[in-house]
Design a protein around this motif. Structure first.
Motif, PDB file in Angstrom:
ATOM      1  N   TYR A 101       0.803  -1.155   0.118  1.00 45.80           N
ATOM      2  CA  TYR A 101      -0.041  -0.142  -0.018  1.00 45.80           C
ATOM      3  C   TYR A 101       0.978   1.298  -0.067  1.00 45.80           C
ATOM      4  CZ  TYR A 101      -4.064  -2.743   0.141  1.00 45.80           C
ATOM      5  OH  TYR A 101      -5.050  -3.578  -0.178  1.00 45.80           O
TER       6      TYR A 101
ATOM      7  N   LYS B 232       5.053   4.010 -10.859  1.00 44.79           N
ATOM      8  CA  LYS B 232       4.696   2.873 -11.640  1.00 44.79           C
ATOM      9  C   LYS B 232       5.736   2.147 -12.446  1.00 44.79           C
ATOM     10  CE  LYS B 232      -0.456   2.807 -12.165  1.00 44.79           C
ATOM     11  NZ  LYS B 232      -0.594   1.081 -12.270  1.00 44.79           N
TER      12      LYS B 232
ATOM     13  N   THR C  92       2.319   5.693  -5.884  1.00 44.75           N
ATOM     14  CA  THR C  92       1.815   5.917  -7.459  1.00 44.75           C
ATOM     15  C   THR C  92       0.559   6.777  -7.371  1.00 44.75           C
ATOM     16  OG1 THR C  92       0.339   3.884  -7.221  1.00 44.75           O
ATOM     17  CG2 THR C  92       2.665   3.502  -8.146  1.00 44.75           C
ATOM     18  N   ALA C  93      -0.276   6.916  -6.392  1.00 41.62           N
ATOM     19  CA  ALA C  93      -1.370   7.648  -6.422  1.00 41.62           C
ATOM     20  C   ALA C  93      -0.974   9.185  -6.431  1.00 41.62           C
ATOM     21  CB  ALA C  93      -2.235   7.654  -5.244  1.00 41.62           C
TER      22      ALA C  93
ATOM     23  N   TYR D  60       3.647   1.506  -1.950  1.00 44.99           N
ATOM     24  CA  TYR D  60       3.608   1.582  -3.631  1.00 44.99           C
ATOM     25  C   TYR D  60       2.311   2.152  -4.189  1.00 44.99           C
ATOM     26  CZ  TYR D  60       3.538   0.063  -8.149  1.00 44.99           C
ATOM     27  OH  TYR D  60       3.265  -0.008  -9.584  1.00 44.99           O
ATOM     28  N   TYR D  61       1.109   1.856  -3.683  1.00 46.97           N
ATOM     29  CA  TYR D  61      -0.154   2.362  -4.296  1.00 46.97           C
ATOM     30  C   TYR D  61      -0.280   3.855  -3.889  1.00 46.97           C
ATOM     31  CZ  TYR D  61      -1.976  -2.158  -5.706  1.00 46.97           C
ATOM     32  OH  TYR D  61      -2.002  -3.530  -6.193  1.00 46.97           O
TER      33      TYR D  61
ATOM     34  N   LYS E 241       7.853  -3.359  -7.978  1.00 48.97           N
ATOM     35  CA  LYS E 241       6.620  -4.177  -8.255  1.00 48.97           C
ATOM     36  C   LYS E 241       7.448  -5.689  -7.951  1.00 48.97           C
ATOM     37  CE  LYS E 241       5.528  -1.927 -12.074  1.00 48.97           C
ATOM     38  NZ  LYS E 241       4.735  -1.550 -13.263  1.00 48.97           N
TER      39      LYS E 241
ATOM     40  N   GLU F 218       2.823   9.116 -10.908  1.00 45.01           N
ATOM     41  CA  GLU F 218       2.578   8.071 -11.764  1.00 45.01           C
ATOM     42  C   GLU F 218       3.960   7.420 -11.925  1.00 45.01           C
ATOM     43  OE1 GLU F 218       0.026   6.707 -14.164  1.00 45.01           O
ATOM     44  OE2 GLU F 218      -1.016   6.977 -12.567  1.00 45.01           O
TER      45      GLU F 218
END
Ligand code: MLC
Length: 77
Positions: A26, A39, A32-33, A28-29, A45, A36
Motif C-alpha cells: 500500500y 509505476k 503511485t497515487a 507503493y499504491y 513491483k 505516476e
C-alpha cells in the motif's frame, strides 16, 4: 481480537506477515497515487511480488504442519 483468539492465537502469524507485505504494497499504491512515475519501478513491483510469494509459502508451511499433526492424532483415537 480476531487475530489473538482465532484458532488459539495461531492467526497472529498471518496477521504479522500480511501486515508487513501490505505495508509495502500500500506504500507503493500511495506513492503511485501521488506520482505516476513510481509505476515505472519494476524493482518495487518485483519486490512486492516476491514478498507475496514468500509470505504465501510460509503460511502454507506454518498451517500445513499443525493441520497434518492434528489429523494424525485424530486417526489414533
Ligand atoms: C505489484 C503490483 C502492486 C503492481 O500494481 P500496479 O497496479 O501498479 O501494476 P499492474 O499489476 O497493473 O501492472 C502494471 C505493469 O507492471 C507489470 N508488473 C506487475 N508486477 C510486476 C512484477 N512483479 N515484475 C515485473 N513487472 C510487473 C505488469 O506486467 C504491467 O506491465 P504492462 O504495463 O507492460 O502490461 C501488483 O501487480 C500486485 O501484485 N498487486 C497485488 C494485489 C494484491 O495482492 N492484493 C492483496 C489482495 S488479498 C489480501 O489482501 C489478503 C491477503 O493478502 O491475505
Amino acid at each position: 481480537m480476531a487475530i489473538k483468539f482465532f484458532g488459539g492465537g495461531s492467526g497472529i502469524f498471518t496477521g504479522l506477515i500480511n501486515s508487513l507485505v501490505h505495508t509495502v504494497m500500500y506504500t507503493y499504491y500511495l506513492l503511485t497515487a501521488f506520482d505516476e512515475r513510481w509505476k515505472q519501478s519494476v524493482t518495487f513491483k518485483r519486490t512486492i511480488t516476491q514478498m507475496q510469494i514468500v509470505s504465501k509459502n510460509l503460511k502454507t508451511v506454518r498451517y500445513t504442519i499443525p493441520t497434518y499433526t492434528i489429523h494424525l492424532k485424530m486417526k489414533t483415537f
